[in-house]
Design a protein around this motif. Structure first.
Motif, short mmCIF file in Angstrom:
data_model
loop_
_atom_site.label_atom_id
_atom_site.label_comp_id
_atom_site.label_asym_id
_atom_site.label_seq_id
_atom_site.Cartn_x
_atom_site.Cartn_y
_atom_site.Cartn_z
N ARG A 153 -8.30 -3.87 -0.59
CA ARG A 153 -7.19 -4.44 -1.15
C ARG A 153 -6.66 -5.57 -0.35
NH1 ARG A 153 -3.68 0.70 -3.61
NH2 ARG A 153 -5.30 1.64 -4.81
N ARG B 146 -0.80 12.09 -3.80
CA ARG B 146 -1.43 10.97 -4.19
C ARG B 146 -2.76 10.98 -4.41
NH1 ARG B 146 2.61 9.43 -0.36
NH2 ARG B 146 3.60 7.93 -0.78
N PRO B 147 -3.37 11.13 -5.65
CA PRO B 147 -4.57 11.47 -6.10
C PRO B 147 -5.71 10.60 -5.29
CG PRO B 147 -3.47 10.26 -7.92
CD PRO B 147 -2.35 10.56 -6.79
N ILE B 148 -5.39 9.35 -5.02
CA ILE B 148 -6.47 8.35 -4.68
C ILE B 148 -6.80 8.63 -3.06
CG2 ILE B 148 -6.54 5.88 -3.89
CD1 ILE B 148 -5.95 5.07 -6.66
N CYS C 129 7.23 -0.69 -6.91
CA CYS C 129 5.77 -0.54 -7.49
C CYS C 129 5.09 0.64 -6.89
CB CYS C 129 5.05 -1.95 -7.25
SG CYS C 129 5.77 -3.30 -8.22
N GLY C 130 4.41 1.02 -7.64
CA GLY C 130 2.96 1.95 -6.98
C GLY C 130 2.23 1.17 -6.10
N GLY C 131 1.52 1.68 -5.29
CA GLY C 131 0.44 0.93 -4.40
C GLY C 131 -0.63 0.19 -5.01
N GLY C 132 -0.68 0.43 -6.33
CA GLY C 132 -2.02 -0.23 -7.06
C GLY C 132 -1.45 -1.15 -8.14
N LYS D 292 7.84 1.68 -0.01
CA LYS D 292 8.43 0.90 -1.18
C LYS D 292 9.86 1.42 -1.81
CE LYS D 292 4.54 0.79 -2.95
NZ LYS D 292 3.63 1.63 -2.10
N PHE E 228 -4.02 11.41 -13.36
CA PHE E 228 -5.43 11.04 -12.71
C PHE E 228 -6.48 12.12 -13.38
CE2 PHE E 228 -5.60 7.49 -9.81
CZ PHE E 228 -4.15 7.02 -10.13
N PHE F 159 0.70 -1.10 -0.03
CA PHE F 159 -0.02 -0.06 -0.05
C PHE F 159 0.98 1.31 -0.04
CE2 PHE F 159 -3.31 2.88 1.60
CZ PHE F 159 -4.56 2.48 1.08
N MET F 160 0.13 2.28 -0.35
CA MET F 160 0.75 3.65 -0.21
C MET F 160 1.50 3.93 1.07
SD MET F 160 -1.92 5.95 -2.21
CE MET F 160 -3.49 4.84 -1.97
N ASP G 282 6.34 4.49 -10.28
CA ASP G 282 5.68 5.74 -10.47
C ASP G 282 6.67 6.69 -11.25
OD1 ASP G 282 3.47 4.97 -9.34
OD2 ASP G 282 3.89 5.85 -7.35
N PHE H 72 -3.90 5.68 -16.34
CA PHE H 72 -2.73 5.45 -15.49
C PHE H 72 -2.36 3.95 -15.32
CE2 PHE H 72 -1.17 4.22 -11.24
CZ PHE H 72 0.03 5.21 -11.35
N ARG H 73 -3.38 3.11 -15.04
CA ARG H 73 -3.10 1.57 -15.33
C ARG H 73 -2.51 1.13 -16.64
NH1 ARG H 73 -2.66 1.99 -9.96
NH2 ARG H 73 -4.58 2.48 -8.82
N ILE I 83 1.96 12.19 -11.54
CA ILE I 83 0.69 11.30 -11.16
C ILE I 83 -0.53 12.20 -11.09
CG2 ILE I 83 -0.03 9.61 -9.87
CD1 ILE I 83 2.42 8.43 -10.69
C1 S3P Z 1 -1.44 4.25 -6.01
C2 S3P Z 1 -0.35 4.40 -5.43
C3 S3P Z 1 0.69 5.46 -5.70
C4 S3P Z 1 0.79 5.99 -7.24
C5 S3P Z 1 -0.80 6.33 -7.59
C6 S3P Z 1 -1.86 5.12 -7.37
C7 S3P Z 1 -2.38 3.37 -5.57
O1 S3P Z 1 2.06 4.82 -5.54
O2 S3P Z 1 1.15 4.58 -8.11
O3 S3P Z 1 -1.23 7.49 -6.94
O4 S3P Z 1 -3.45 3.11 -6.45
O5 S3P Z 1 -2.31 2.80 -4.57
P1 S3P Z 1 2.82 5.02 -4.12
O6 S3P Z 1 2.25 3.73 -3.51
O7 S3P Z 1 4.18 4.96 -4.23
O8 S3P Z 1 2.15 6.11 -3.35
#
Ligand code: S3P
Length: 173
Positions: free
Chosen positions: A137, A118-120, A78-81, A15, A49, A10-11, A34, A57-58, A45
């Motif tokens: 998740r 972090r837009p999410i 990796c990114g959190g997603g 990482k 979004f 997760f964010m 990212d 983005f994905r 980022i």
């Molecule tokens: C995301 C996490 C972010 C980045 C984007 C979406 C997510 O990465 O990829 O904002 O969906 O959890 P970090 O985990 O490095 O913040």
């Protein structure tokens, strides 16, 4: 044989920061998905979004995963997603040990609360959003070789912990 290390989670679980130090320690190259997305699109980022939405983005994220999965002797943050797409992990797993970094919602919130990129998590109550997303998740991040709790640890302590926990026998160094 494994050749690289992939950090998922997760964010705010560390990482990127852990990945940088771990890569130096192992003399591996460091890649941050990212950052590579921002380089490829020429956009931050937040703007990806805002302008093109999460789906776009994905798609870029999946392209970068394919490119980066060919690297040997790499630490890949990796990114959190990234792990939401199981194909991404399947592709990365071919050459890499997959490590899930985790922490509880309160620790994550403390780490990210002053950060605006972090837009999410842009919403009225980011702590509640973090808790909701962790719940949604929870099955995603366990798709890994092992998990490591980064709560209450310094970056160096996490790096040492990971080095001790990685099974180097299955690893080509
Ligand atoms: C995301 C996490 C972010 C980045 C984007 C979406 C997510 O990465 O990829 O904002 O969906 O959890 P970090 O985990 O490095 O913040």
């Amino acid at each position: 044989m494994k050749h690289s290390i992939v950090l998922i989670g997760f964010m705010g679980t560390g990482k990127t920061e852990v990945g940088k130090v771990l890569s130096k320690r192992l003399k591996f190259n460091f890649f941050d998905i990212d950052n590579l997305i921002e380089e490829k699109t020429g956009l931050k980022i937040n703007n990806i979004f805002k302008k093109f939405r999460e789906n776009y983005f994905r798609q870029i994220e999946a392209q970068i995963v394919k490119e980066i999965s060919k690297e040997d002797f790499a630490v890949i943050a990796c990114g959190g997603g990234t792990a939401l797409n199981r194909d991404n992990i399947a592709i990365l797993r071919a050459k890499s040990v997959i490590i899930n970094l985790y922490a509880c919602a309160e620790v994550i919130y403390e780490r990210i609360k002053n950060n605006n990129d972090r837009p999410i998590l842009k919403c009225q109550d980011p702590l509640i959003k973090i808790k909701e997303l962790l719940q949604v998740r929870k099955d995603v991040y366990i798709n890994c070789d092992f998990s490591f709790n980064t709560g209450g640890l310094s970056i160096l302590e996490v790096v040492e912990g990971l080095i001790n926990k990685i099974n180097w026998f299955h690893f080509c160094v």
